[in-house]
Design a protein around this motif. Structure first.
Motif, mmCIF file in Angstrom:
data_model
loop_
_atom_site.group_PDB
_atom_site.id
_atom_site.type_symbol
_atom_site.label_atom_id
_atom_site.label_comp_id
_atom_site.label_asym_id
_atom_site.label_seq_id
_atom_site.Cartn_x
_atom_site.Cartn_y
_atom_site.Cartn_z
ATOM 1 N N MET A 149 63.719 19.467 43.508
ATOM 2 C CA MET A 149 63.388 18.082 43.206
ATOM 3 C C MET A 149 64.655 17.280 42.912
ATOM 4 S SD MET A 149 60.070 18.404 40.862
ATOM 5 C CE MET A 149 58.711 19.420 41.336
ATOM 6 N N ILE A 150 64.651 16.049 43.353
ATOM 7 C CA ILE A 150 65.755 15.140 43.092
ATOM 8 C C ILE A 150 65.562 14.538 41.712
ATOM 9 C CG2 ILE A 150 66.876 13.007 43.837
ATOM 10 C CD1 ILE A 150 65.990 13.587 46.642
ATOM 11 N N PHE A 151 66.673 14.299 41.033
ATOM 12 C CA PHE A 151 66.616 13.650 39.730
ATOM 13 C C PHE A 151 66.007 12.266 39.890
ATOM 14 C CE2 PHE A 151 68.684 11.057 36.396
ATOM 15 C CZ PHE A 151 68.165 11.718 35.299
ATOM 16 N N GLU A 152 65.015 11.972 39.098
ATOM 17 C CA GLU A 152 64.313 10.700 39.223
ATOM 18 C C GLU A 152 64.244 10.031 37.856
ATOM 19 O OE1 GLU A 152 59.796 9.385 40.261
ATOM 20 O OE2 GLU A 152 60.673 10.976 41.443
ATOM 21 N N ILE A 153 64.568 8.760 37.822
ATOM 22 C CA ILE A 153 64.536 8.005 36.573
ATOM 23 C C ILE A 153 63.312 7.103 36.591
ATOM 24 C CG2 ILE A 153 65.689 6.263 35.173
ATOM 25 C CD1 ILE A 153 68.320 7.286 36.226
ATOM 26 N N LYS A 154 62.539 7.176 35.540
ATOM 27 C CA LYS A 154 61.384 6.295 35.406
ATOM 28 C C LYS A 154 61.642 5.411 34.193
ATOM 29 C CE LYS A 154 58.017 9.307 37.507
ATOM 30 N NZ LYS A 154 56.727 9.954 37.410
ATOM 31 N N VAL A 155 61.622 4.112 34.422
ATOM 32 C CA VAL A 155 61.870 3.158 33.349
ATOM 33 C C VAL A 155 60.516 2.729 32.797
ATOM 34 C CG1 VAL A 155 62.878 0.939 32.758
ATOM 35 C CG2 VAL A 155 63.968 2.379 34.480
ATOM 36 N N LEU A 156 60.337 2.975 31.512
ATOM 37 C CA LEU A 156 59.094 2.603 30.864
ATOM 38 C C LEU A 156 59.239 1.199 30.292
ATOM 39 C CD1 LEU A 156 58.356 5.927 28.975
ATOM 40 C CD2 LEU A 156 57.368 5.154 31.104
ATOM 41 N N PRO A 157 58.211 0.371 30.438
ATOM 42 C CA PRO A 157 58.311 -0.976 29.881
ATOM 43 C C PRO A 157 58.344 -0.909 28.350
ATOM 44 C CG PRO A 157 56.096 -0.566 30.688
ATOM 45 C CD PRO A 157 56.925 0.608 31.078
ATOM 46 N N PRO A 158 59.014 -1.883 27.720
ATOM 47 C CA PRO A 158 59.072 -1.863 26.256
ATOM 48 C C PRO A 158 57.696 -2.121 25.650
ATOM 49 C CG PRO A 158 60.036 -3.875 27.103
ATOM 50 C CD PRO A 158 59.729 -3.024 28.285
ATOM 51 N N LYS A 159 57.510 -1.582 24.473
ATOM 52 C CA LYS A 159 56.226 -1.782 23.792
ATOM 53 C C LYS A 159 56.125 -3.231 23.333
ATOM 54 C CE LYS A 159 55.692 2.905 22.147
ATOM 55 N NZ LYS A 159 55.520 3.767 20.987
ATOM 56 N N THR A 160 54.977 -3.789 23.520
ATOM 57 C CA THR A 160 54.768 -5.177 23.090
ATOM 58 C C THR A 160 54.299 -5.175 21.649
ATOM 59 O OG1 THR A 160 52.498 -5.142 23.899
ATOM 60 C CG2 THR A 160 54.207 -5.930 25.413
ATOM 61 N N SER A 161 54.601 -6.264 20.973
ATOM 62 C CA SER A 161 54.213 -6.351 19.569
ATOM 63 C C SER A 161 52.729 -6.695 19.423
ATOM 64 C CB SER A 161 55.073 -7.389 18.853
ATOM 65 O OG SER A 161 54.886 -8.658 19.468
ATOM 66 N N GLU A 162 52.128 -7.206 20.488
ATOM 67 C CA GLU A 162 50.708 -7.537 20.416
ATOM 68 C C GLU A 162 49.888 -6.267 20.517
ATOM 69 O OE1 GLU A 162 49.804 -10.241 23.522
ATOM 70 O OE2 GLU A 162 51.413 -11.606 23.020
#
Length: 169
Positions: A149-162
């Protein structure tokens, strides 16, 4: 708390107690039995030649062979046959010095290129095409495709305050 108090008692006057134990006279060892003491009979048996045994040992002939390894089982044609690299890569950690690889093998940069191509278009870059293009066996190409498997980066969205809340109706 009890451990601290116990440790204080164990460490109290340690040097004097140690010197007292060291200065005690050592007990005498128990006398040995006569059978344990080496005698003249035992030493004679050790150094005596046994002619019948020597004759039998001279009749024995041992021939040893090294086991056949996988590298020796591969025909020499495959070991010496090499193929040029499919892609030219920039000088990455001295990899540009490699111009060819043995048949049935891939360089690390070729592996990354193959996996990238397969990930972008899996219908065109099948295991059969990879095996044909890079002179690999079909089972090796399938294993490469499935397990490497190739190294894969997954960017998670920031948590919202709502925060979602249940509304009362």
């Amino acid at each position: 708390m009890g451990a601290r108090v116990g440790r204080m008692f164990w460490r109290f006057n340690v040097e004097n107690r140690a010197h007292r134990e060291i200065s005690k006279s050592k007990p005498k060892p128990a006398p040995r039995y006569e059978a344990q003491q080496p005698g003249p009979v035992a030493s004679e048996e050790i150094h005596r030649k046994d002619d019948p045994l020597l004759v039998r040992l001279q009749q024995v002939y041992v021939e040893s062979k090294d086991p056949v390894t996988k590298a020796a089982a591969i025909p020499e044609r495959q070991q010496t046959e090499r193929r040029p690299l499919k892609h030219n890569f920039p000088d990455v950690l001295g990899v540009s010095e490699v111009n060819d690889v043995p048949v049935g093998k891939l360089s690390l940069l070729e592996v990354l290129h193959v996996l990238k191509d397969h990930k972008l278009s899996p219908q065109t870059w099948t295991a059969e095409k990879i095996a044909q293009e890079y002179s690999l066996q079909l089972n090796e190409a399938e294993a490469l495709k499935d397990f490497f498997m190739i190294f894969e980066i997954k960017v998670l969205p920031p948590k919202t305050s709502e925060k979602k809340q249940i509304k009362d109706t």
